[in-house]
Every structure is written in C-alpha cells, then in structure tokens.
Design an enzyme around this catalytic site. Structure first.
Site, short mmCIF file in Angstrom:
data_model
loop_
_atom_site.label_atom_id
_atom_site.label_comp_id
_atom_site.label_asym_id
_atom_site.label_seq_id
_atom_site.Cartn_x
_atom_site.Cartn_y
_atom_site.Cartn_z
N LYS A 201 0.80 -1.20 -0.14
CA LYS A 201 0.01 0.14 0.01
C LYS A 201 1.06 1.36 -0.18
O LYS A 201 0.37 2.35 -0.53
CB LYS A 201 -0.91 0.09 1.29
CG LYS A 201 -1.93 -1.11 1.61
CD LYS A 201 -2.71 -1.27 0.53
CE LYS A 201 -3.97 -2.32 0.73
NZ LYS A 201 -3.63 -3.60 0.82
C1 LIG Z 1 -4.33 -4.69 0.28
C2 LIG Z 1 -3.37 -6.26 0.15
C3 LIG Z 1 -3.82 -7.28 -0.71
C4 LIG Z 1 -4.87 -6.85 -1.65
O1 LIG Z 1 -4.65 -6.00 -2.50
P1 LIG Z 1 -6.14 -5.33 -3.53
O2 LIG Z 1 -5.52 -4.29 -4.31
O3 LIG Z 1 -6.95 -5.05 -2.43
O4 LIG Z 1 -6.54 -6.62 -4.18
C5 LIG Z 1 -2.92 -8.16 -0.51
N1 LIG Z 1 -1.73 -8.44 -0.04
C6 LIG Z 1 -1.64 -7.36 1.02
C7 LIG Z 1 -0.46 -7.69 1.93
C8 LIG Z 1 -2.36 -6.31 0.91
O5 LIG Z 1 -2.23 -5.24 2.10
#
Ligand SMILES: *Cc1c(COP(=O)(O)O)cnc(C)c1O
Length: 502
Positions: free
Chosen positions: A113
C-alpha cells in the site's frame, strides 16, 4: 485526459477533481475516458531510468492537469531519499528461471500500500491548491490492516488533511493492530470497529460518502470528505507504474526480449492491485494472462470461472487478512469496460449486488474476462506449505499473501502448461505476518506460546534478514488510540471527531 463515472454519464472531471472527490457523486468510481498507449520503444526506454523517473513517465499522461514540476517533486519526495529501504524501490527478484518476485513492501509500513499511499498526499495537496479548495480534507479509510497504517504514515501531519481510519477489531494481525494504535501524528484518528469484518467497515465508510445531510453539515463547518481506499483513482495510478518498471527490469537483465509476453500473478482482495496490472496491459505492456489469486474467500475465483458474483456465503477469517474481502470494490471499474462502457448496465449489476447480494454477467463479457484473467484460490494448509517449501527450496521467505499467489501460480502452470515468465506481486514483508510464517518455517509445536515479537526476532536470526525499521520495538511504543465503536456508530464517531457536525 478527463475522468468519467462507472455508473452514469456524468460530465467528465479533471484528474485533480477525481482525486479530491475519491468517489463519483453517483456512487460510482472514476476512471479515465481513454488509456494512454505506450509503444514498445517507450517501454524499452524505461530500462535506463530510475524508479522515480519511470513512475513519472506513467503518471504524466494520466494526470495532465498537474504541472510537470509538481509531479516531479511528488515522485522524488516519495521514491527517492530513503523512504523506501531499497535503492530500486520495487526490486524484482528471480526465484527460478520463470518466476520473478516483485517486492512491493520496502516502504515505511512494510506492505505494498505504501507504493501508492506515500505519493497520494502529494497528489492530493497539489490538487487542493490547483483547485483553490480551502476546506480541510477528511480522509475516511476502511482497512483490513495495511491500508490504514499506510494512510496514517502517508498523511501524518500533512497540512489541511485529517485521517480517520476504521479497522475491524478482530480482523487484523497483532502487528497490524499495534502499527495503527501506536501511530503518532496530530491529524490522525484510529477507530476499532467491534463485531465487524472488513466489509462492514467498508460499507460504513461508503454510507458516510452517501449521507448528503452529513456531507452538507461537514461542508458548513469547513470539512470535505474523501477516500484513500483504492476506489480513489490516485491510489490506482501509482500502482500501474511498478508493472512497467518490473518489465523494464526484465528487459534490462535480458530475462525477456522486447515485446515478449509475461504473465502477472497477484494476491487479490479489493481488486486494486490486479486492476492496475490490467491497465498496464491495456496501455501496451506485453502481458498475456493476469492470474488472480484468492485465499479461502474465493469469491473472485468463482466469479471469473462462472460470471456469477455471489456474496451470499460465509466470510472466512484467514492468515492473509488483507484479502479477507467479499466486496471487491475495484471490480466495478473492470465491469465498466467489460460491459462495453455501458454505465446503465454497471448500475444494474451494482443494484442487484446491493439488493440481492449477487449478480451475473452474461456470456459475452464473461468470455472477454476469461480471455485475460485466470483465477484460483489457495487453502490455509496450502499457504503454510508454500511458505515452508519456498523457504526450503530457495532460502526465500514469503508472507502469507505472497504465498497465496505462489500457490495459485503453480496451479496455473500445472493446469495450462504455460511456463511464460511471470511477475508475481509480493505484497507484504514476511515479518508483518510473522505468526503464520514462523509456524510454517519452524513447525507449529516449536512456536507454541511465543508472542509475535519473539517470533519476529527468531525469524530475523534464522534468515539473517533485518526486521524492518517500523516493526522493531513495536510492542514498546505507547498506544495512542483507544476508540472503539460498533458498525452502526461509525457516522456518529465521525461527527464527534469533527466536533459535533450533524
Ligand atoms: C491490500 C493487500 C492485498 C490486496 O490488494 P487489493 O489491491 O486490495 O486486491 C494483498 N496483500 C496485501 C499484503 C495487502 O495489504
């Protein structure tokens, strides 16, 4: 380039307006009217550039109303100068001759993120200035753990902004919870939602965006709501950049020749990360198949196989909590394209989802979907097995989410015989989900009764990998946020935080 809504033919808005608003006034998601195209020459030219320079090339055509100076400042402030603990920012690591792990977790909160949430504040602040907006922007976040921490870290003490994060009290790991509750910063609020899962928290936030009365009342007091979830276009566009960057790295190392197709495998929850890969493909990146990996909440697997999106099922808590999601918001953007760009059709599917809990897309869009996407899921047992096996075979430690994608990639290869080089998105540091990782590597009995922080040290000693800065000493930091509420109280909580609006 202008932005339109998935749900109705509203007047197009600029990228700055889309980023400030977060969500379209009709409840739809903003998306670009057209996709900029990148030729093979333009892609090859990325090989000689640094990560910030590559990101700039991708961001520019999507954000034409930003000045080049503002965008340059934003990418340099984000992706250079040590905010990421790796000089390449998003390094590509060769696991075997066909599998390349794109490590997206070198940012300040150890999850992917950060790739977008470190730059979003810069984009938002420039947009507010560009639009002459004088209100304080209140960023509402629903999180399954990683978005919340990344948003708090990204927006900490950013002037004219305030962040309110809602997380399901029982739905995040110990490390994730402490990361958020110990967060310092004068403009930040963290609220635990009790008796709730991520979907409840996300629905609560969406209800606030839909509450006209609350919005008007906040407006009178000088506040304007926006979203830092991946429904905000400003989250999506920085994610497109790292897929181009990964391909450029493959070209640079000679692993693929210019134009040679690759697959991309993504551990998927809200469908943001894999949608960014889809945009990269639409823009001309040579990508054959997008492999959508789910955990036991296999709703996307079922949808991609059958065309039926059905939320009438149990919500399962797994060891990959950031993917414990039944309503994948960003799928709506893909639906818009699959519908033949027909907002009325998308609106109908979304209405059915709301009223009946399910919708079905017909044969033509389903065929188009299956021509690009392949999906499967990974059980809890397989997740642990994959972590253990990857450590044994490659001396490489993966987190639970990355393990889900590795497992599904192996199923894809077995079932299709396709051994094209694959970029696999690694979305979190293994230290962030260390309980399960340690159980997988050391065995269940060997770690019984040990807390997550003891395990952090053991994993670090065994692998020789340093514990990421932000996870060190987490258990000794003061807890700064104590608020707990029920899902039904989320709006009241926002009013209280903003000093009694509505
Ligand atoms: C948010 C997240 C995901 C999922 O990603 P999306 O964009 O919501 O599909 C997968 N792995 C981790 C560690 C995340 O923080």
């Amino acid at each position: 380039m202008k932005y339109i809504s998935t749900r109705s033919p509203i007047a197009p808005v600029s990228s700055m307006q889309a980023i400030i608003a977060g969500i379209a006034p009709d409840g739809g998601l903003y998306l670009p009217e057209t996709q900029p195209a990148f030729s093979l020459d333009q892609i090859t030219a990325l090989t000689d550039l640094s990560y910030p320079q590559r990101a700039l090339r991708i961001l520019q055509p999507f954000l034409p109303d930003y000045t080049p100076a503002d965008l340059t400042t934003a990418v340099l402030a984000t992706y250079s100068g040590g905010r990421f603990d790796h000089p390449s920012v998003a390094p590509l690591r060769r696991l075997d001759p066909d599998t390349y792990i794109l490590e997206l977790w070198h940012g300040p909160t150890s999850a992917f993120k950060d790739m977008a949430l470190q730059i979003l504040p810069h984009l938002l602040v420039s947009a507010l200035r560009g639009q002459g907006e004088e209100k304080e922007v209140v960023i509402l976040v629903a999180t399954s753990g990683d978005t919340g921490k990344a948003a708090l870290e990204g927006f900490r003490d950013v002037p004219s902004t305030r962040v309110i994060v809602f997380f399901p009290e029982q739905g995040v790991s110990q490390v994730q919870k402490l990361q958020m509750l110990t967060q310092a910063g004068g403009n930040l609020h963290v609220v635990a939602v009790s008796d709730a899962n991520f979907d409840d928290a996300q629905n609560g936030v969406k209800a606030i965006f839909a509450n006209r009365e609350l919005i008007v009342s906040a407006d009178k007091r000088g506040f304007r709501f926006t979203s830092a979830n991946s429904i905000n276009w400003g989250r999506l566009v920085p994610q497109i950049a790292y897929y181009f960057s990964a391909y450029a790295d493959l070209l640079q190392s000679g692993a693929v020749s210019p134009g040679a197709p690759v697959n991309i495998a993504v551990p998927t929850g809200n469908f943001g990360n894999i949608l960014a890969a889809w945009y990269a493909r639409e823009m001309g990146l040579p990508v054959k198949t997008l492999i959508c990996a789910s955990n036991e909440n296999r709703i996307l697997t079922d949808f991609i196989r059958t065309g039926v999106y059905d939320t009438r099922r149990a919500f399962i808590k797994t060891s990959s909590p950031s993917m414990d999601i039944l309503i994948s918001s960003n799928l709506e953007r893909l639906l818009y394209h699959l519908s033949g760009q027909d907002p009325a059709l998308v609106n109908r599917w979304m209405a059915e989802l709301k009223s009946a809990g399910a919708y079905r897309i017909p044969g033509e869009p389903l065929t188009a979907l299956q021509a690009i996407f392949w999906a499967d899921f990974c059980s809890e047992g397989e997740t642990r097995q994959t972590i253990r096996q990857t450590w044994q075979d490659h001396a490489y430690l993966v987190d639970t989410h990355t393990a889900v994608a590795l497992n599904v990639l192996s199923k894809y290869r077995r079932q299709t015989g396709d051994s094209s080089p694959t970029i696999l998105a690694s979305t979190a540091s293994p230290f962030k989900f260390n309980q399960t990782v340690a159980e997988a590597v050391f065995g269940q009995e060997a770690v019984a009764g040990q807390d997550e922080f003891t395990l952090l040290n053991r994993l670090s000693q065994t692998t020789g990998w340093p514990i990421p800065e932000n996870l060190r000493d987490l258990q000794h930091k003061p807890v700064r946020h104590q608020t707990v509420c029920h899902p039904a109280e989320m709006q009241a909580e926002v009013s209280r935080i903003l000093g009694g609006i509505a």
